[in-house]
Design an enzyme around this catalytic site. Structure first.
Site, short mmCIF file in Angstrom:
data_model
loop_
_atom_site.label_atom_id
_atom_site.label_comp_id
_atom_site.label_asym_id
_atom_site.label_seq_id
_atom_site.Cartn_x
_atom_site.Cartn_y
_atom_site.Cartn_z
N GLU A 278 0.82 -1.21 0.00
CA GLU A 278 0.00 0.00 0.00
C GLU A 278 0.86 1.26 0.00
OE1 GLU A 278 -3.22 -0.49 2.71
OE2 GLU A 278 -4.02 1.51 2.36
N GLU A 281 2.09 1.62 -3.45
CA GLU A 281 0.97 2.11 -4.27
C GLU A 281 0.79 3.62 -4.09
OE1 GLU A 281 -2.80 0.34 -3.24
OE2 GLU A 281 -3.87 1.44 -4.81
N CYS A 298 -8.24 -1.93 4.30
CA CYS A 298 -8.14 -3.14 5.14
C CYS A 298 -9.38 -3.42 5.96
CB CYS A 298 -6.92 -3.06 6.03
SG CYS A 298 -6.69 -1.45 6.76
N SER A 318 -7.39 1.88 -1.87
CA SER A 318 -6.20 1.13 -2.26
C SER A 318 -6.59 -0.24 -2.82
CB SER A 318 -5.30 0.95 -1.04
OG SER A 318 -4.38 -0.11 -1.26
N LYS A 357 -15.24 -9.38 8.80
CA LYS A 357 -14.18 -10.22 8.22
C LYS A 357 -14.73 -11.57 7.76
CE LYS A 357 -10.39 -7.68 8.62
NZ LYS A 357 -9.60 -7.35 7.42
N GLU A 360 -15.83 -10.67 4.39
CA GLU A 360 -14.69 -10.39 3.51
C GLU A 360 -14.07 -11.69 3.00
OE1 GLU A 360 -11.09 -8.81 5.34
OE2 GLU A 360 -10.63 -7.69 3.54
N GLU A 365 -14.39 -11.30 -5.09
CA GLU A 365 -13.45 -10.50 -5.86
C GLU A 365 -12.00 -10.90 -5.59
OE1 GLU A 365 -15.50 -8.35 -3.80
OE2 GLU A 365 -16.40 -6.88 -5.17
N CYS A 508 -9.92 -1.47 15.26
CA CYS A 508 -10.22 -2.89 15.50
C CYS A 508 -10.23 -3.28 16.96
CB CYS A 508 -9.20 -3.77 14.81
SG CYS A 508 -9.32 -3.74 13.05
FE1 HC0 Z 1 -7.96 -5.22 12.02
FE2 HC0 Z 1 -6.42 -5.57 10.06
S1 HC0 Z 1 -6.01 -4.13 11.77
S2 HC0 Z 1 -8.55 -4.80 9.88
O1 HC0 Z 1 -8.53 -3.55 12.49
O2 HC0 Z 1 -5.45 -3.67 8.14
O3 HC0 Z 1 -10.29 -7.00 12.00
O4 HC0 Z 1 -6.95 -6.14 14.70
O5 HC0 Z 1 -6.74 -7.92 11.48
O6 HC0 Z 1 -6.86 -7.66 7.93
O7 HC0 Z 1 -3.64 -6.43 10.32
C1 HC0 Z 1 -9.42 -6.31 12.15
C2 HC0 Z 1 -7.44 -5.78 13.76
C3 HC0 Z 1 -6.96 -6.81 11.33
C4 HC0 Z 1 -6.65 -6.86 8.71
C5 HC0 Z 1 -4.67 -6.19 10.19
C6 HC0 Z 1 -5.85 -4.44 8.80
#
Ligand code: HC0
Ligand code: SF4
Length: 574
Positions: A278, A281, A298, A318, A357, A360, A365, A508
């Site tokens: 990233e 990028e 993310c 990104s 997640k 995700e 995709e 997170c």
């Molecule tokens: Fe997160 Fe992540 S930091 S989104 O907040 O970028 O869920 O803890 O794992 O993938 O590394 C959440 C937390 C993760 C991802 C990372 C990012």
């Protein structure tokens, strides 16, 4: 400062303080059910009623501000009986299936029923018979258990600005649901899970996939490989009675091996890898062109939000996959080859603080770049805690273990991803190096830390100013998105080069899958745990992670190479 008396105890509090908080200061706990520190007082449950001395007035302590000389009685026989009746009435419309409820042992209503010594049900039980909504890959709605406290509706509308949930029906029939009684999956829900994290009962919860994990771990045809997200290391501790912010990374690794993991990896490794991709990028967009500002990709609830509310700005997001997806893709290619494992038999699991997640990992995709699904299963922190407890593992007494090399090695920059501003700070540490060829001496980027809703600042790259912004809590992102959209309409660039967005307040560490009870003080303690861990790390810049360097030397060639692009990037469609 105003002077008030709580049950005759004098306390001094700031003007505007609620009676509830003034009582807290006096060491008096007034029961509440609908109230939550993150939200405006809603006053729907009525449990926090108190008496104003010298008047016949009954006050709702959560919503009433104190005034000079106010004196209240919070507990007497009459108030106790009134509150007990309120609880009994709530229980008359709530199933008594506590033993089989996902919130068994962690339910605010159950706790109150116990505190008030409710032993029988004096009112006729009348349940609504609305069916569960299991349409979402992340969240289950069980309207039969809804107590109409209004927290989820406020969370979704005010904290997240999403408006997927509202009150439906009238009177007894009222409950939370997506507008027009849509299925959650067909609603604008972005699966952040904040409604579940704030629900006091079992009416909204994460889709529970513990059984799927256990089946995979017991299947001789599968080799379970597990990664843990940055914020698990500070989140899980609360589920085992440790103070918030306690870091238990190496006990978690040990627990995973007892649960049958053939390899233990760390999403922080993926975070370092994401920074390489990233960051490169960003530098490419700055020097060769591309939509600016670049925005982080993310957080899956955030990506979902852009697709639903600002699809015209998707090119700002990104193309880097999230760290979780990157680890999955590398496990089934590089790691499988290195270890002589068959990627078809490898079952990749991610322990995440997040309900989105789950979704995700199942997106189509380009999440199958290795020829296999990058991440097969996602468990939230809450599921992980229940899983550990269910398998006879005495977490607190586990001896510490290390993760498996090389996908278990990470820098402090990878760790701080879990707190709002952390991705930005990690990116700055590495982008500075890419742009200037030098190392940023003071790696702590204070302007992007803390809980202010929108953090803006300029970072100096040896004479080149880079304007950054960090947003957490989706309701605040609208301001920035509208600014970008307006600038674009005039053929200009909004005044930023790089923007980090995390859907959940605090990042997170307070994701929708973390242990219950997040408040700002808890958010600060959890973040502090991550920042201390970073401070104690020998390596604090992603590009200095030797395992990452080796991965590029021996496998990926360089950031954004053809192979890196194939495995580690994606594009999100309108
Ligand atoms: Fe997160 Fe992540 S930091 S989104 O907040 O970028 O869920 O803890 O794992 O993938 O590394 C959440 C937390 C993760 C991802 C990372 C990012
Ligand atoms: Fe709203 Fe998030 Fe809950 Fe979906 S998961 S209903 S977006 S709070």
């Amino acid at each position: 400062i105003v002077h008030v008396k709580i049950n005759g105890i004098p306390v001094e509090v700031e003007e505007g303080t609620s009676v509830l908080n003034a009582a807290k200061k006096a060491g008096v706990k007034i029961p509440t059910l609908c109230y939550h520190e993150d939200l405006k007082p809603f006053g729907s449950c009525g449990l926090c009623i108190v008496k104003q001395e010298g008047s016949a007035k009954i006050i709702r302590a959560c919503a009433a501000p104190v005034n000079e000389g106010l004196s209240v009685i919070t507990h007497d026989h009459e108030l106790f009986e009134a509150r007990k009746t309120i609880l009994e009435l709530i229980l008359s419309t709530h199933p008594s299936s506590c033993l089989t409820c996902i919130r068994n042992g962690e339910c605010e209503l159950q706790d109150l029923a116990a505190e008030f010594g409710i032993r029988e049900q004096p009112f006729e039980v009348r349940l609504n018979d609305r069916a569960k909504d299991t349409s979402s890959a992340s969240i289950v709605l069980d309207p039969e258990k809804c107590i109409k406290c209004g927290r989820c509706v406020q969370v979704c509308q005010d904290l997240q600005g999403v408006f997927a949930l509202e009150f439906i029906g009238r009177g007894d029939e009222t409950c939370m649901a997506p507008a027009a009684m849509l299925k959650l999956e067909d609603s604008p829900c972005v699966r952040c899970g904040q409604c579940a994290a704030h629900c006091p009962v079992g009416a909204i919860y994460e889709k529970d996939e513990i059984a799927t994990f256990l089946a995979a771990a017991a299947d001789p045809q599968k080799q379970v490989v597990v990664q843990i997200a940055p914020s698990i290391r500070v989140g899980l501790s609360e589920s085992f009675g440790l103070p918030a912010g306690t870091v238990t990374t190496k006990k978690i690794y040990a627990a995973l091996r007892r649960l049958g993991a053939k390899a233990v990896h760390d999403t922080n490794f993926g975070a370092d890898l994401t920074i390489m991709e990233e960051g490169t990028e960003l530098v490419t967009r700055l020097t060769k062109g591309g939509a600016l500002p670049q925005m982080t990709s993310c957080c899956p609830a955030w990506v979902d939000y852009v697709q639903k509310y600002y699809p015209d700005l998707l090119d700002h997001v990104s193309s880097a996959k999230s760290p979780m997806q990157m680890v999955g893709a590398i496990e089934k290619t590089f790691y499988a080859e290195k270890m002589g494992m068959d990627p078809a038999k490898m079952y990749t699991v991610a322990i995440m603080p997040c309900t989105a997640k789950k979704y995700e990992s199942d997106r189509d995709e380009h999440m199958y770049a290795s020829g296999f699904r990058d991440v097969d299963l996602v468990l939230t922190t809450r599921e992980f805690a229940r899983l550990i407890k269910s398998q006879g593992i005495d977490f607190l007494s586990l001896a510490e273990e290390e993760a498996d090399s090389p996908l278990g090695e990470y820098s402090g920059a990878g760790t701080i991803f879990g707190a709002t501003g952390g991705v930005m700070e990690a990116a700055v540490r590495t982008a500075y190096h890419i742009v200037t060829g030098n190392e940023l001496q003071n790696v702590e980027v204070d302007v992007v830390r803390g809980l202010s809703e929108i953090k803006k600042g300029t970072v100096d790259f040896d004479g080149t100013p880079v304007r950054v912004a960090v947003v957490h809590g989706l309701s605040h992102v609208k301001e920035v998105m509208d600014e970008i959209r307006a600038a674009k309409a005039e053929g200009k660039q909004a005044p930023y080069e790089f923007i980090e967005v995390m859907a959940c307040r605090g990042g997170c560490i307070a994701g929708g899958g973390q242990p219950y009870g997040a408040t700002d003080s808890l958010r600060k303690e959890r973040s502090a745990g991550l920042y201390t861990d970073d401070k104690n790390s020998a390596v604090r810049r992603s590009h200095e992670n030797e395992s990452i360097q080796k991965l590029y030397e021996t496998y990926l060639e360089k950031p954004m190479s053809h192979k890196a692009h194939h495995l580690l990037h994606t594009t999100y469609q309108e």
